[in-house]
Write an enzyme that holds these catalytic residues in place. Structure first.
Site, short mmCIF file in Angstrom:
data_model
loop_
_atom_site.label_atom_id
_atom_site.label_comp_id
_atom_site.label_asym_id
_atom_site.label_seq_id
_atom_site.Cartn_x
_atom_site.Cartn_y
_atom_site.Cartn_z
CG HIS A 106 -2.14 -0.98 0.65
ND1 HIS A 106 -2.15 -2.11 0.32
CD2 HIS A 106 -3.48 -0.47 1.06
CE1 HIS A 106 -3.40 -2.47 0.12
NE2 HIS A 106 -4.12 -1.64 0.46
CG ASP A 167 -6.85 7.69 9.87
OD1 ASP A 167 -6.57 7.60 10.94
OD2 ASP A 167 -6.86 8.58 9.12
CD GLU A 278 -7.41 10.83 12.34
OE1 GLU A 278 -8.02 11.21 11.17
OE2 GLU A 278 -6.63 9.87 12.17
P1 FAD Z 1 4.34 -1.56 1.77
O1 FAD Z 1 3.82 -0.66 1.11
O2 FAD Z 1 4.27 -3.21 1.37
O3 FAD Z 1 5.76 -1.37 2.31
C1 FAD Z 1 6.11 0.01 2.64
C2 FAD Z 1 7.48 0.22 2.96
O4 FAD Z 1 7.83 -0.46 3.89
C3 FAD Z 1 8.43 -0.14 1.81
O5 FAD Z 1 9.51 0.72 1.89
C4 FAD Z 1 8.96 -1.73 2.14
O6 FAD Z 1 10.06 -2.18 1.49
C5 FAD Z 1 8.91 -1.57 3.55
N1 FAD Z 1 8.71 -2.81 4.57
C6 FAD Z 1 7.47 -3.45 4.24
N2 FAD Z 1 7.60 -4.64 5.10
C7 FAD Z 1 8.53 -4.49 5.68
C8 FAD Z 1 9.48 -5.12 6.74
N3 FAD Z 1 8.66 -6.18 7.44
N4 FAD Z 1 10.49 -4.82 7.29
C9 FAD Z 1 11.24 -3.66 6.81
N5 FAD Z 1 10.59 -2.85 5.91
C10 FAD Z 1 9.50 -3.26 5.29
N6 FAD Z 1 -0.27 5.68 7.19
C11 FAD Z 1 -0.33 6.33 8.51
O7 FAD Z 1 0.53 6.32 9.19
N7 FAD Z 1 -1.51 6.39 9.20
C12 FAD Z 1 -2.85 6.35 8.37
O8 FAD Z 1 -3.66 6.60 8.87
C13 FAD Z 1 -2.55 5.55 6.96
N8 FAD Z 1 -3.89 5.36 6.48
C14 FAD Z 1 -3.77 4.87 5.24
C15 FAD Z 1 -4.83 4.60 4.63
C16 FAD Z 1 -4.69 4.01 3.07
C17 FAD Z 1 -6.01 3.24 2.52
C18 FAD Z 1 -3.34 3.52 2.60
C19 FAD Z 1 -3.48 2.73 1.42
C20 FAD Z 1 -2.40 3.84 3.39
C21 FAD Z 1 -2.48 4.48 4.50
N9 FAD Z 1 -1.23 4.90 5.40
C22 FAD Z 1 -1.41 5.52 6.54
C23 FAD Z 1 0.10 4.77 4.65
C24 FAD Z 1 0.66 3.46 5.02
O9 FAD Z 1 0.96 3.47 6.56
C25 FAD Z 1 1.92 3.22 4.13
O10 FAD Z 1 1.43 3.38 2.95
C26 FAD Z 1 2.38 1.52 4.49
O11 FAD Z 1 3.83 1.76 4.39
C27 FAD Z 1 1.80 0.68 3.90
O12 FAD Z 1 1.85 -0.67 4.55
P2 FAD Z 1 2.05 -1.90 3.62
O13 FAD Z 1 2.10 -3.24 4.62
O14 FAD Z 1 1.31 -1.87 2.61
O15 FAD Z 1 3.65 -1.47 3.34
#
Ligand code: FAD
Length: 527
Positions: A106, A167, A278
């Site tokens: 994400h 969120d 918020e």
């Molecule tokens: P990925 O997109 O898969 O990875 C994100 C980053 O982390 C990359 O650099 C990846 O290489 C690294 N990574 C992933 N897993 C690991 C691991 N195990 N060890 C080390 N590095 C790793 N963020 C907030 O803070 N607050 C919010 O309220 C919020 N709301 C959101 C709502 C939506 C609908 C979306 C899509 C995103 C939101 N986000 C929010 C952002 C979100 O926290 C970040 O985009 C987060 O990185 C997504 O997590 P993911 O598991 O999909 O990670």
């Protein structure tokens, strides 16, 4: 070519010579590049590599960047992650083989992708059993690829829950801990990175290291907010608290920005009654209050029906108070007293009462609706900014008063947090002031539109906002950052740049030995 940067210290100059040295090896190994996938095939692992079906690993929520990897690893064990990363380390930085952990994908700008590299699908590690520990200081041990929604479900079975959230809960532990993880609870508990006791990390050399405040603390704090640069989080110990049964979910509207922020700042200071603070901005919308979910009840239905939002700039404060059924009367009284001290437009007070789980998983309900209308998998040119409290009025005047003409392309969140709840030893970059705001422009672009709701126009608008912040010298920092040049990264880290370089060279040394600029280009990942 040897790249040098202004202000390099001796260590970096020395390293630059090493880059020159290693770049010779790069040429040699690059000639052997096609053999890298087959060398991965020889690794003895519990899970498996996929070299064919890799397209999904070149996608993310942002829907704007796409880098095809050579292979996707589906690890079944921590040792699969360690073996693979160690193998890449052995090949050496010159191989240009990147490794990126992918949580739930994400990210917004390819952060979890690895161009012609290896993507590690962290959700495969979920087989590690989640363990909830009760007692005076309850916690849960989880896999780095675990989704927060699953942690909530599991911990609720013990009457417990994590303290700090995002969120949206369909994100992984590793993904949010690599950034910060913030939501309306952060003013009290800090971001998610302030609520972790211990991590297990696979470093850039493929070593499996346990770390915490007391043990290998430099690695612990490097990884928290570390953008996936220092190691892969394979396990985390997350602090829990008793979970409430229900939530009073409250919204109220302001027309005056100064009054709105004064109330927000009052609510996050000292002993706040509320558990979540918020807010969001509304520009040029009609029928606003009628669009809120039906469970939001106006306190005064007649007055609420007479409120006209048309065309105005409005600021909506959103609060939540947790409670258990037996405390209902007391809680209602507490809320009444607290609300009487706020200065919103009285007719716009709306209160909803929902189970705790429904409150926390609220964005998923919107996701289901958007998916059914084909509006989830569109480009998301989001812009998330941390703005010092002293500059929020200048920012609002220019951005909400001038640059933005409407908020139809997506919500704009705005809320303050207390810096004292952020640990300055972590890697996350935040403004210097005691209170700073998150302002999140969560835009969805309408595919092929050339209007205000199209990708091009939203990107132009984002750039205008960033240019204004830069020219006005607001000291703004990007959250979920993405930059293209070394200079931009250096400016982002500011005084923390040297620490970032030192940590990178300690925990992911093969990357630092590769040609200087490469590691900071997208996707930033292991080399
Ligand atoms: P990925 O997109 O898969 O990875 C994100 C980053 O982390 C990359 O650099 C990846 O290489 C690294 N990574 C992933 N897993 C690991 C691991 N195990 N060890 C080390 N590095 C790793 N963020 C907030 O803070 N607050 C919010 O309220 C919020 N709301 C959101 C709502 C939506 C609908 C979306 C899509 C995103 C939101 N986000 C929010 C952002 C979100 O926290 C970040 O985009 C987060 O990185 C997504 O997590 P993911 O598991 O999909 O990670």
């Amino acid at each position: 070519m040897l790249v040098s940067f202004p202000g390099q210290n001796n260590m970096l100059v020395l390293r630059s010579f090493m880059i020159l040295f290693f770049s010779c090896i790069t040429i040699k190994i690059n000639l052997c590049f096609p053999s890298i996938p087959s060398s991965l095939k020889t690794l003895s692992i519990d899970g498996h590599f996929d070299f064919e079906q890799v397209e999904h690993a070149a996608k993310d929520f942002g829907n704007r960047y796409s880098y095809l990897p050579l292979a996707v690893l589906y690890p079944k064990s921590v040792s699969d992650v360690a073996t693979t990363v160690n193998h890449v380390w052995q090949i050496g930085g010159g191989s240009e083989l990147k490794v990126a952990a992918r949580g739930h994908g994400h990210s917004l700008q390819g952060q979890a992708q690895a161009h012609r590299g290896v993507v590690i699908n962290m959700e495969s590690l979920q087989g590690l059993k989640m363990q909830v520990h009760t007692g005076n200081f309850p916690y849960v041990d989880v896999s780095g690829g675990e989704l927060w929604i699953n942690i909530l479900r599991q911990s609720l079975k013990h009457g417990l829950a994590p303290k700090s959230w995002t969120d949206y809960l369909h994100l992984t532990v590793g993904g949010t801990l690599s950034n910060a993880g913030i939501s309306g609870q952060a003013f009290r508990h800090g971001p998610q990175i302030s609520n972790v006791y211990q991590l297990e990390v696979v470093t850039g050399k493929g070593e499996v290291v346990n770390c915490s405040e007391k043990q290998n603390s430099d690695l612990f704090y490097s990884v928290l907010g570390g953008l996936g640069q220092f190691g892969i989080i394979t396990r985390a110990r997350i602090s829990l608290e008793p979970a409430p049964e229900m939530v009073k979910w409250i919204r109220m509207v302001y027309t005056d920005f100064a009054t709105f922020t004064r109330d927000q700042e009052k609510l996050i200071s000292g002993q706040s009654t509320f558990d979540y603070v918020e807010g969001f901005v509304i520009i040029n919308r009609t029928g606003l209050l009628n669009n809120w979910r039906s469970s939001f009840n106006p306190q005064d239905p007649l007055q609420a029906s007479q409120f006209k939002s048309d065309g105005r700039r409005l600021f909506c404060l959103e609060l939540a108070k947790y409670f258990n059924h037996e405390d209902m009367v007391l809680v209602n009284q507490e809320i009444k007293t607290s609300l009487s001290q706020l200065n919103h437009i009285p007719s716009t007070l709306f209160i909803s009462e929902v189970p705790y789980m429904e409150f926390l998983d609220r964005v998923h309900i919107s996701e289901i609706k958007l998916r059914s209308r084909g509006l989830w998998e569109v480009p998301h040119p989001w812009l998330n900014l941390f703005i010092p409290k002293s500059k929020i009025h200048s920012f609002a005047q220019e951005v909400f008063g001038n640059i933005l003409t409407d908020t139809s392309s997506g919500p704009i969140l705005i809320y303050p947090v207390n810096k004292s709840k952020w640990d300055n030893r972590t890697s996350v970059v935040i403004p210097e002031e005691d209170v700073f705001y998150l302002v999140a422009f969560l835009s969805s672009a309408v595919p092929s539109s050339t209007g205000n709701d199209g990708l091009e126009q939203i990107l132009i608008r984002n750039k205008r906002i960033l240019d204004y912040c830069e020219i006005a010298g607001l000291g703004v920092k990007q959250y979920l950052p993405h930059f293209s040049t070394q200079g931009e990264w250096k400016s982002h880290f500011g005084p923390h740049w040297e620490a970032f370089i030192r940590r990178k060279s300690t925990y992911d040394p093969s990357a630092i030995l590769a040609p200087g600029q490469r590691i900071f280009q997208k996707p930033i990942a292991y080399s």
